[in-house]
Design a protein around this motif. Structure first.
Motif, PDB file in Angstrom:
ATOM      1  N   PRO A 184       0.841  -1.201   0.000  1.00 47.72           N
ATOM      2  CA  PRO A 184       0.000   0.000   0.000  1.00 47.72           C
ATOM      3  C   PRO A 184       0.879   1.254   0.000  1.00 47.72           C
ATOM      4  O   PRO A 184       1.980   1.248   0.540  1.00 47.72           O
ATOM      5  N   GLN A 185       0.385   2.315  -0.613  1.00 43.18           N
ATOM      6  CA  GLN A 185       1.116   3.575  -0.636  1.00 43.18           C
ATOM      7  C   GLN A 185       1.214   4.123   0.786  1.00 43.18           C
ATOM      8  O   GLN A 185       0.255   4.082   1.546  1.00 43.18           O
ATOM      9  N   ARG A 186       2.401   4.620   1.148  1.00 42.68           N
ATOM     10  CA  ARG A 186       2.656   5.147   2.485  1.00 42.68           C
ATOM     11  C   ARG A 186       2.471   6.666   2.469  1.00 42.68           C
ATOM     12  O   ARG A 186       2.847   7.333   1.511  1.00 42.68           O
ATOM     13  N   GLU A 187       1.907   7.205   3.543  1.00 44.48           N
ATOM     14  CA  GLU A 187       1.671   8.641   3.648  1.00 44.48           C
ATOM     15  C   GLU A 187       2.985   9.413   3.625  1.00 44.48           C
ATOM     16  O   GLU A 187       3.987   8.973   4.182  1.00 44.48           O
ATOM     17  N   ARG A 188       2.970  10.594   2.984  1.00 47.17           N
ATOM     18  CA  ARG A 188       4.170  11.423   2.844  1.00 47.17           C
ATOM     19  C   ARG A 188       4.794  11.747   4.194  1.00 47.17           C
ATOM     20  O   ARG A 188       6.009  11.699   4.358  1.00 47.17           O
ATOM     21  N   SER A 189       3.993  12.072   5.215  1.00 42.72           N
ATOM     22  CA  SER A 189       4.546  12.424   6.526  1.00 42.72           C
ATOM     23  C   SER A 189       5.329  11.248   7.117  1.00 42.72           C
ATOM     24  O   SER A 189       6.367  11.446   7.752  1.00 42.72           O
ATOM     25  N   LEU A 190       4.866  10.036   6.882  1.00 41.48           N
ATOM     26  CA  LEU A 190       5.570   8.856   7.373  1.00 41.48           C
ATOM     27  C   LEU A 190       6.846   8.609   6.571  1.00 41.48           C
ATOM     28  O   LEU A 190       7.881   8.230   7.132  1.00 41.48           O
ATOM     29  N   LEU A 191       6.776   8.833   5.263  1.00 41.76           N
ATOM     30  CA  LEU A 191       7.972   8.716   4.421  1.00 41.76           C
ATOM     31  C   LEU A 191       9.018   9.739   4.845  1.00 41.76           C
ATOM     32  O   LEU A 191      10.219   9.427   4.942  1.00 41.76           O
ATOM     33  N   ASP A 192       8.579  10.967   5.112  1.00 46.79           N
ATOM     34  CA  ASP A 192       9.489  12.018   5.564  1.00 46.79           C
ATOM     35  C   ASP A 192      10.136  11.649   6.895  1.00 46.79           C
ATOM     36  O   ASP A 192      11.337  11.867   7.101  1.00 46.79           O
ATOM     37  N   SER A 193       9.359  11.081   7.795  1.00 49.63           N
ATOM     38  CA  SER A 193       9.875  10.656   9.097  1.00 49.63           C
ATOM     39  C   SER A 193      10.915   9.542   8.930  1.00 49.63           C
ATOM     40  O   SER A 193      11.962   9.555   9.586  1.00 49.63           O
TER      41      SER A 193
END
Length: 143
Positions: free
Chosen positions: A121-130
């Motif tokens: 599943p696609q991961r949220e940008r804020s989580l990718l940034d973290s």
């Protein structure tokens, strides 16, 4: 340094049988005894190292360079492969079963039956940034 009981150390030391495709002073590349496909190679450093953390950069770079050369050789060989997977299992959670660093170079053929695609599943940008921040912090702590 060889580890007692390590099958890949035994191959490197010529104490275990192997079908060697390439070797130099740093690595030995041989046919996988349980191949995914015909032509499946393993590139193994002569020095015993369990995983990436245990391998110096020069040896690691050489393993990957030899893997690249072998992938090119497989493409040009009479085996007739149509693609290549270069695959590393680093740690038990990543499916490593022989705990001596090794790089898989796997020739692929149409309809060869091997598949490891997962539904991601696609991961949220804020989580990718973290996650990216955690990795940057780890890089900074090693310099």
């Amino acid at each position: 340094m060889n580890r007692r009981g390590c099958v890949f150390c035994a191959v490197v030391a010529r104490q275990a049988e192997a079908s060697i495709a390439y070797e130099d002073e740093t690595v030995v590349a041989f046919m996988d005894l349980n191949p995914v496909t015909r032509g499946h190679l393993l590139v193994v450093p002569r020095v015993h190292a369990v995983g990436l953390e245990d391998l110096d950069k020069a040896t690691s770079s050489h393993v990957w360079s030899v893997g690249h050369d072998l992938a090119r050789a497989l493409r040009r060989s009479s085996l007739g492969c149509e693609g290549i997977n270069v695959f590393l299992c680093d740690g038990e959670a990543a499916f490593q079963t022989v705990f001596h660093f090794h790089l898989h170079v796997i020739p692929r053929y149409a309809d060869d039956g091997w598949d490891f695609r997962a539904e991601s599943p696609q991961r949220e940008r804020s989580l990718l940034d973290s996650d990216a921040r955690a990795i940057r912090d780890a890089i900074a702590s090693t310099h």
